[in-house]
Write a protein that holds these residues in place. Structure first.
Motif, PDB file in Angstrom:
ATOM      1  N   ALA A   1       9.593  18.281  -1.635  1.00 45.76           N
ATOM      2  CA  ALA A   1      10.978  17.631  -1.942  1.00 45.76           C
ATOM      3  C   ALA A   1      10.585  16.411  -2.644  1.00 45.76           C
ATOM      4  N   MET A   2       9.431  15.434  -1.945  1.00 44.20           N
ATOM      5  CA  MET A   2       9.233  14.103  -2.437  1.00 44.20           C
ATOM      6  C   MET A   2       8.441  13.959  -3.726  1.00 44.20           C
ATOM      7  N   MET A   3       8.206  15.288  -4.201  1.00 48.17           N
ATOM      8  CA  MET A   3       7.416  15.018  -5.727  1.00 48.17           C
ATOM      9  C   MET A   3       8.431  14.764  -6.606  1.00 48.17           C
ATOM     10  N   ASP A   4       9.593  14.884  -6.543  1.00 45.92           N
ATOM     11  CA  ASP A   4      10.608  14.814  -7.721  1.00 45.92           C
ATOM     12  C   ASP A   4      11.377  13.483  -7.592  1.00 45.92           C
TER      13      ASP A   4
ATOM     14  N   LEU B   1       6.227   0.172  -2.398  1.00 47.46           N
ATOM     15  CA  LEU B   1       6.777  -0.614  -1.173  1.00 47.46           C
ATOM     16  C   LEU B   1       7.592   0.073  -0.237  1.00 47.46           C
ATOM     17  N   VAL B   2       8.836   0.866  -0.981  1.00 49.04           N
ATOM     18  CA  VAL B   2       9.502   1.386  -0.081  1.00 49.04           C
ATOM     19  C   VAL B   2       8.966   2.939   0.464  1.00 49.04           C
ATOM     20  N   PHE B   3       8.197   3.650  -0.106  1.00 51.97           N
ATOM     21  CA  PHE B   3       7.584   4.587   0.193  1.00 51.97           C
ATOM     22  C   PHE B   3       6.520   4.140   1.305  1.00 51.97           C
ATOM     23  N   GLY B   4       5.751   3.238   1.003  1.00 51.46           N
ATOM     24  CA  GLY B   4       5.084   2.753   1.901  1.00 51.46           C
ATOM     25  C   GLY B   4       5.401   2.357   3.314  1.00 51.46           C
ATOM     26  N   ALA B   5       6.489   1.697   3.220  1.00 50.37           N
ATOM     27  CA  ALA B   5       7.474   1.202   4.415  1.00 50.37           C
ATOM     28  C   ALA B   5       7.866   2.545   5.191  1.00 50.37           C
TER      29      ALA B   5
ATOM     30  N   ALA C   1       6.823   3.808   9.008  1.00 51.01           N
ATOM     31  CA  ALA C   1       8.052   3.937   9.999  1.00 51.01           C
ATOM     32  C   ALA C   1       7.978   5.465  10.685  1.00 51.01           C
ATOM     33  N   PHE C   2       7.608   6.263   9.758  1.00 53.57           N
ATOM     34  CA  PHE C   2       7.643   7.833  10.231  1.00 53.57           C
ATOM     35  C   PHE C   2       6.227   7.816  11.141  1.00 53.57           C
ATOM     36  N   CYS C   3       5.272   7.395  10.663  1.00 58.02           N
ATOM     37  CA  CYS C   3       4.017   7.260  11.670  1.00 58.02           C
ATOM     38  C   CYS C   3       4.199   6.688  12.893  1.00 58.02           C
TER      39      CYS C   3
END
Length: 47
Positions: free
Chosen positions: A5-8, A14-18, A22-24
């Motif tokens: 789902a994240m591929m599209d 910065l948002v993806f890294g944050a 947060a998930f980790c």
């Protein structure tokens, strides 16, 4: 499924890294709580 789902999805780096950080952190907290809760029933130390 989440990776597919994240591929599209187009997000700024910065948002993806944050979100990954947060998930980790959330995963580590939940895993630690579950290990401390279920460890006495699951793991036995033999002396």
């Amino acid at each position: 499924m989440a990776c597919y789902a994240m591929m599209d999805l187009r997000l700024p780096i910065l948002v993806f890294g944050a979100a990954c950080i947060a998930f980790c952190i959330l995963y580590t907290i939940v895993a630690s709580i579950l290990v401390y809760r279920f460890a006495p029933r699951t793991f036995r130390l033999r002396t």
